[in-house]
Every structure is written in structure tokens, then in C-alpha cells.
Design an enzyme around this catalytic site. Structure first.
Site, PDB file in Angstrom:
ATOM      1  N   ASN A   1       0.863  -1.181   0.000  1.00 49.94           N
ATOM      2  CA  ASN A   1       0.000   0.000   0.000  1.00 49.94           C
ATOM      3  C   ASN A   1       0.898   1.228   0.000  1.00 49.94           C
ATOM      4  O   ASN A   1       1.475   1.588   1.025  1.00 49.94           O
ATOM      5  CB  ASN A   1      -0.912  -0.017   1.222  1.00 49.94           C
ATOM      6  CG  ASN A   1      -1.763   1.236   1.325  1.00 49.94           C
ATOM      7  OD1 ASN A   1      -1.927   1.976   0.364  1.00 49.94           O
ATOM      8  ND2 ASN A   1      -2.303   1.479   2.512  1.00 49.94           N
ATOM      9  N   TRP A   2       1.014   1.874  -1.162  1.00 49.76           N
ATOM     10  CA  TRP A   2       1.916   3.011  -1.293  1.00 49.76           C
ATOM     11  C   TRP A   2       1.361   4.287  -0.648  1.00 49.76           C
ATOM     12  O   TRP A   2       2.068   5.276  -0.530  1.00 49.76           O
ATOM     13  CB  TRP A   2       2.203   3.285  -2.770  1.00 49.76           C
ATOM     14  CG  TRP A   2       3.145   2.306  -3.386  1.00 49.76           C
ATOM     15  CD1 TRP A   2       3.784   1.271  -2.767  1.00 49.76           C
ATOM     16  CD2 TRP A   2       3.573   2.266  -4.760  1.00 49.76           C
ATOM     17  NE1 TRP A   2       4.578   0.594  -3.651  1.00 49.76           N
ATOM     18  CE2 TRP A   2       4.461   1.174  -4.890  1.00 49.76           C
ATOM     19  CE3 TRP A   2       3.275   3.035  -5.878  1.00 49.76           C
ATOM     20  CZ2 TRP A   2       5.064   0.864  -6.105  1.00 49.76           C
ATOM     21  CZ3 TRP A   2       3.881   2.713  -7.084  1.00 49.76           C
ATOM     22  CH2 TRP A   2       4.774   1.638  -7.197  1.00 49.76           C
ATOM     23  N   LYS A   3       0.087   4.274  -0.299  1.00 48.82           N
ATOM     24  CA  LYS A   3      -0.542   5.456   0.301  1.00 48.82           C
ATOM     25  C   LYS A   3      -0.312   6.665  -0.622  1.00 48.82           C
ATOM     26  O   LYS A   3      -0.397   6.528  -1.839  1.00 48.82           O
ATOM     27  CB  LYS A   3      -0.033   5.666   1.730  1.00 48.82           C
ATOM     28  CG  LYS A   3      -0.216   4.395   2.588  1.00 48.82           C
ATOM     29  CD  LYS A   3       0.071   4.590   4.040  1.00 48.82           C
ATOM     30  CE  LYS A   3      -0.128   3.274   4.788  1.00 48.82           C
ATOM     31  NZ  LYS A   3       0.053   3.434   6.237  1.00 48.82           N
TER      32      LYS A   3
ATOM     33  N   SER B   1       3.435  -2.236  10.359  1.00 48.48           N
ATOM     34  CA  SER B   1       4.896  -2.245  10.514  1.00 48.48           C
ATOM     35  C   SER B   1       5.506  -3.579  10.087  1.00 48.48           C
ATOM     36  O   SER B   1       6.395  -4.114  10.760  1.00 48.48           O
ATOM     37  CB  SER B   1       5.294  -1.879  11.951  1.00 48.48           C
ATOM     38  OG  SER B   1       4.887  -0.558  12.257  1.00 48.48           O
TER      39      SER B   1
ATOM     40  N   GLU C   1      -5.246  -5.130  10.737  1.00 46.75           N
ATOM     41  CA  GLU C   1      -4.266  -4.086  10.972  1.00 46.75           C
ATOM     42  C   GLU C   1      -4.521  -3.421  12.325  1.00 46.75           C
ATOM     43  O   GLU C   1      -5.365  -2.523  12.422  1.00 46.75           O
ATOM     44  CB  GLU C   1      -4.335  -3.021   9.869  1.00 46.75           C
ATOM     45  CG  GLU C   1      -3.840  -3.502   8.522  1.00 46.75           C
ATOM     46  CD  GLU C   1      -3.398  -2.329   7.653  1.00 46.75           C
ATOM     47  OE1 GLU C   1      -2.263  -2.357   7.175  1.00 46.75           O
ATOM     48  OE2 GLU C   1      -4.177  -1.388   7.491  1.00 46.75           O
TER      49      GLU C   1
ATOM     50  N   GLY D   1       2.619   2.116  10.892  1.00 44.87           N
ATOM     51  CA  GLY D   1       3.560   3.218  10.727  1.00 44.87           C
ATOM     52  C   GLY D   1       4.286   3.627  11.991  1.00 44.87           C
ATOM     53  O   GLY D   1       4.976   4.648  12.014  1.00 44.87           O
TER      54      GLY D   1
ATOM     55  N   HIS E   1      -9.436   1.224   5.136  1.00 51.94           N
ATOM     56  CA  HIS E   1      -8.169   1.398   5.851  1.00 51.94           C
ATOM     57  C   HIS E   1      -8.374   2.357   7.018  1.00 51.94           C
ATOM     58  O   HIS E   1      -9.165   3.294   6.940  1.00 51.94           O
ATOM     59  CB  HIS E   1      -7.107   1.932   4.895  1.00 51.94           C
ATOM     60  CG  HIS E   1      -5.720   1.864   5.442  1.00 51.94           C
ATOM     61  ND1 HIS E   1      -5.239   2.787   6.350  1.00 51.94           N
ATOM     62  CD2 HIS E   1      -4.711   0.981   5.240  1.00 51.94           C
ATOM     63  CE1 HIS E   1      -3.989   2.471   6.663  1.00 51.94           C
ATOM     64  NE2 HIS E   1      -3.649   1.375   6.003  1.00 51.94           N
TER      65      HIS E   1
ATOM     66  N   GLY F   1       2.938  -1.313   4.294  1.00 57.91           N
ATOM     67  CA  GLY F   1       2.953   0.125   4.066  1.00 57.91           C
ATOM     68  C   GLY F   1       4.323   0.622   3.664  1.00 57.91           C
ATOM     69  O   GLY F   1       4.782   0.431   2.543  1.00 57.91           O
ATOM     70  N   GLY F   2       5.024   1.260   4.589  1.00 53.16           N
ATOM     71  CA  GLY F   2       6.298   1.910   4.286  1.00 53.16           C
ATOM     72  C   GLY F   2       7.323   1.019   3.632  1.00 53.16           C
ATOM     73  O   GLY F   2       8.064   1.454   2.741  1.00 53.16           O
TER      74      GLY F   2
ATOM     75  N   GLU G   1      -6.735   4.743   8.079  1.00 51.18           N
ATOM     76  CA  GLU G   1      -6.510   6.158   7.769  1.00 51.18           C
ATOM     77  C   GLU G   1      -7.736   6.778   7.102  1.00 51.18           C
ATOM     78  O   GLU G   1      -8.041   7.946   7.317  1.00 51.18           O
ATOM     79  CB  GLU G   1      -5.265   6.291   6.880  1.00 51.18           C
ATOM     80  CG  GLU G   1      -3.993   5.968   7.648  1.00 51.18           C
ATOM     81  CD  GLU G   1      -2.810   5.600   6.773  1.00 51.18           C
ATOM     82  OE1 GLU G   1      -1.754   5.295   7.335  1.00 51.18           O
ATOM     83  OE2 GLU G   1      -2.951   5.596   5.530  1.00 51.18           O
TER      84      GLU G   1
END
Length: 242
Positions: free
Chosen positions: A9-11, A204, A165, A171, A96, A225-226, A98
Site C-alpha cells: 500500500n503506497w498510500k 509495521s 491491521e 507506521g 483502511h 505500508g512503508g 486512515e
């Protein structure tokens, strides 16, 4: 059979030029990836058309990060399922944390988005999870079961991926203990009508913990994610050794 689904997920990261640069470093790392693993890149809307062309015929599938519940309409800034399907999108992240936290997403709108995705033969990746406050209060199971009960109304569980999640782990560098993630995912599976739904862990996920995570029997993949922003890092996660 439950499929292993590893999704990045590149957000809100990567321009088109940056997404092409990513592929140059990533695709060559997949030669030894087991065929049964599904690899998905969930990119920003502006990257999807270009990535669709670049990934055509490859083993990497394309995902979006949201979809609107109506097929057409006066919904400025929203994207409909037909628009995604037309350019080769196969997966879409729905609900998600967010989106729930920053953009007013509710279980009711999550449900509408899930059903809209499926109308257009997109496979939704439904995100569920608890906050740190809810976990500390012993409410993890109640929160997640409530999310599932509302989110999955009228949803076809034959075309679904779920991502557990824990919000406190997203994150933060704070990963949920793999055994605990396995326990919660096992409880989620018990609430489903289709026990073969792939259930990912997200929060994470990194190259140095993916092997332990994927060694857990209930975990069917990861929503990353990251660590999915770097081609070598994401390739290591895709090529995990459970």
C-alpha cells in the site's frame, strides 16, 4: 485453498516517474517467487494507468486504495469501480484505518464500498483493527467482531481478502507480536462463512519480521505500508521464507 496475498500500500507516495523507477528495481527480484503467491501493488490513482501498462502480462497485480459506492454521480474527487476495472485494476483497499480516521469512513460506507468493488469484479481488501486505547481496555475482539458484522453485510466472501491491521502498529514501528496476530486472525476466520478467505496481517511489516509473521498458520499474507516503497525491501517481503 487459502491464497498467500502480499500487497503493498503506497498510500500518498510516488509520482509516475517514481513508480516506474520502483518497477525497474522490483520486477527483476521476482524470478524465484513461488507461483502461488499473489503480489499486488496498491498505488495512488494517478499512477494506476501507467502501472497497468507496465505490469501487463507480469505476475504483479494492480490495486487501488479506495473506490466509491456509486457507479456514477456528482461525487467530486471520487473514483467509481468501472473506472478502476477499465484500466486493469484487480484489487482495492477498503476501510483502511486512515480512511476511517481522517476522512469520516464508517462501517456503513465501508460496506457500500465493498459491495461496489465486487459489482465490478474487483477483489476488496477489507481492513479491520483496533486502536491502542481499545486494546488496552480489552476490547480488541469486540471491536473487530463489530466491524466484521457491519462491514460484511451482503458481501460475497468468495471474492474477498481481509487485512487485520492493529491501528497502533501502523507506521509506528511497533509490530503486533506474531503469535497474537495469529490468534486474532484465527478469531476473525471463525466469524466468516468462507474459511478460505485470505487474511493478511498489516502494521509495521518489515523485511526483518516477515518470516516470523508468515510462519504463523492463520496468516495468509501481508498488507505492507512503508516497507513496500523500496523495491528491495518489498521484494524481500514478497520472497519471504516462512
Amino acid at each position: 485453498m487459502r491464497k498467500i496475498v502480499i500487497a503493498g500500500n503506497w498510500k500518498m507516495y510516488k509520482t509516475q516517474a517514481e513508480s516506474l523507477e520502483f518497477l525497474q528495481g522490483f520486477m527483476s527480484e521476482l524470478d524465484a517467487t513461488p507461483d502461488e503467491r499473489e503480489v499486488v501493488v496498491c498505488a495512488p490513482f494517478t499512477d494506476l494507468g501507467l502501472l497497468s501498462k507496465s505490469l501487463h502480462g507480469s505476475r504483479v497485480q494492480l490495486g487501488a486504495q479506495n473506490v466509491h459506492w456509486e457507479d456514477v454521480g456528482a461525487y467530486t474527487g471520487e473514483i467509481a469501480g468501472a473506472m478502476l476495472a477499465e484500466i486493469g485494476v484487480r484489487f482495492v483497499v477498503v476501510g483502511h484505518s486512515e480512511r476511517r480516521q481522517y476522512f469520516g469512513e464508517t462501517d456503513e460506507t465501508v460496506n457500500l464500498r465493498l459491495r461496489a468493488a465486487q459489482r465490478h469484479n474487483l477483489t476488496p481488501i477489507l481492513c479491520v483493527g483496533e486502536t491502542k486505547q481499545q486494546r488496552d481496555a480489552g476490547e480488541t475482539e469486540a471491536v473487530i467482531f463489530n466491524q466484521l458484522a457491519k462491514d460484511l453485510i451482503g458481501v460475497d466472501q468468495q471474492n474477498l481478502v481481509i487485512a487485520y491491521e492493529p491501528i497502533w502498529a501502523i507506521g509506528t514501528g511497533d509490530t503486533c507480536d506474531s503469535a497474537e496476530a495469529n490468534r486474532v486472525i484465527g478469531l476473525i476466520r471463525q466469524k466468516l462463512t468462507n474459511a478460505n478467505v485470505s487474511i493478511q496481517y498489516g502494521g509495521s511489516v518489515k523485511p526483518d519480521n516477515i518470516d516470523e509473521i508468515m510462519a504463523q498458520p492463520e496468516i495468509d499474507g501481508a498488507l505492507v505500508g512503508g516497507a513496500s516503497l523500496d523495491p528491495k525491501s518489498f521484494a524481500r517481503i514478497v520472497n519471504h521464507q516462512a
